[in-house]
Design a protein around this motif. Structure first.
Motif, short mmCIF file in Angstrom:
data_model
loop_
_atom_site.label_atom_id
_atom_site.label_comp_id
_atom_site.label_asym_id
_atom_site.label_seq_id
_atom_site.Cartn_x
_atom_site.Cartn_y
_atom_site.Cartn_z
N LYS B 14 -105.34 71.91 -101.54
CA LYS B 14 -105.28 70.44 -101.58
C LYS B 14 -103.91 69.95 -101.07
N LEU B 18 -103.25 67.45 -97.92
CA LEU B 18 -102.51 66.17 -98.01
C LEU B 18 -101.37 66.15 -96.99
N ILE B 49 -112.77 70.11 -96.69
CA ILE B 49 -112.15 68.81 -96.96
C ILE B 49 -112.92 68.09 -98.07
N PHE B 53 -111.91 66.04 -101.46
CA PHE B 53 -111.94 64.57 -101.36
C PHE B 53 -113.38 64.12 -101.15
N MET B 59 -109.46 60.22 -99.16
CA MET B 59 -108.33 61.02 -98.69
C MET B 59 -107.20 60.11 -98.20
N GLU B 62 -105.39 58.68 -101.12
CA GLU B 62 -104.53 59.64 -101.82
C GLU B 62 -103.27 59.95 -101.02
#
Lengths: 89, 200
Positions: B14, B18, B49, B53, B59, B62
């Motif tokens: 994750k 990001l 992905i 998310f 996404m 975030e």
């Protein structure tokens, strides 16, 4: 470093805490003069006024933004559900 | 409680996603990026992905929240040692400079982004307006003869900075708007502010 549970501000020095009390989880701007933490309505009003005073937002837009941003913070989890009444302004 | 290897791997993936999304957004633009662009850049499958998310929109929210926090935090740390408005404006630009390509995308695209990202945008601006109001009031507050409201002064500054970033291709095609214009932006703004005060 702690983040204020009520507004998210980083607290890096004693002057950031209410009455300099570093055991508190909220900052000086979220405290009342006696050091206790402000209530949700007080903080909501304060945040709305802050957005208007420093960024010039429209009152309704500021109020709505304040509700959404406070909802992300630990101190106000679940608060809105209990106060879920339509806004008067 | 100790995390299992599987949980740790999931967290690492994750974090990678990001960071990769942040880099791809900075380069291609946020709304211009497809899930497949991020998957390819991160070297994972398209499906991976969506394990992390629920949608591209989630996404985006975030990534903007995470890097918005980093920008706000950096601004806050730099601004704390600002004794004057000049120091603060330099601190503000210093905070942006570290994230310039991504911040520029936010300047250009933030009205088009999902609502959560819009809120992160407000939070970034609040970190700046908070310090701006404190320093301004300390430096000029008791002797403010300009008659200009605090939020107008703040918005004039933001308008100036954002105009340069938004049109960075024209002002600094090499991609270093803040580095190149930092001094002249701060100096010009302060001269206007002080000049306006002196005339009254």
């Amino acid at each position: 470093m702690k983040l204020c549970i009520a507004c998210g501000m980083p607290m890096t020095k004693p002057a950031d805490y209410p009455l300099g009390d570093e055991s508190k989880d909220y900052c000086i701007y979220c405290a009342r003069p006696d050091g206790s933490m402000q209530s949700y309505p007080e903080k909501l009003e304060g945040t709305t006024d802050f957005l208007i005073r420093t960024q010039g937002l429209d009152r309704q837009a500021a109020h709505a933004a304040a509700i959404r941003t406070l909802a992300q913070l630990p101190a106000w989890q679940g608060i809105q559900k209990t106060m879920d009444t339509p806004s008067g302004d | 409680m100790k995390k299992t290897v599987r949980e740790l791997q999931k967290e690492q993936t994750k974090e990678l996603l990001l960071k990769t999304a942040y880099e791809v957004f900075s380069k291609k633009g946020i709304m211009n990026t497809r899930v497949s662009d991020i998957a390819q850049a991160a070297g994972v499958s398209h499906g991976t992905i969506f394990v992390h998310f629920r949608s591209l929109e989630a996404m985006i929210e975030e990534v903007v929240a995470l890097y918005g926090q980093k920008i706000a935090m950096r601004t806050h740390v730099l601004a704390q040692s600002s004794g004057s408005l000049s120091d603060l404006l330099h601190a503000h630009l210093g905070g942006i400079m570290e994230f310039e390509p991504f911040y520029t995308r936010l300047v250009i695209e933030n009205r088009l982004l999902p609502p959560g990202a819009r809120d992160s945008w407000i939070s970034i601006q609040s970190a700046v307006s908070f310090h701006f109001s404190l320093v301004y009031e300390r430096e000029f507050g008791h002797n403010d003869r300009s008659g200009i409201l605090l939020h107008m002064l703040f918005n004039m500054w933001m308008g100036l900075v954002h105009y340069y970033l938004q049109n960075g291709d024209l002002f600094a095609p090499e991609g270093n708007v803040i580095g190149r214009y930092q001094d002249i932006l701060v100096d010009s703004y302060l001269k206007l502010l002080k000049g306006g005060r002196a005339e009254k």
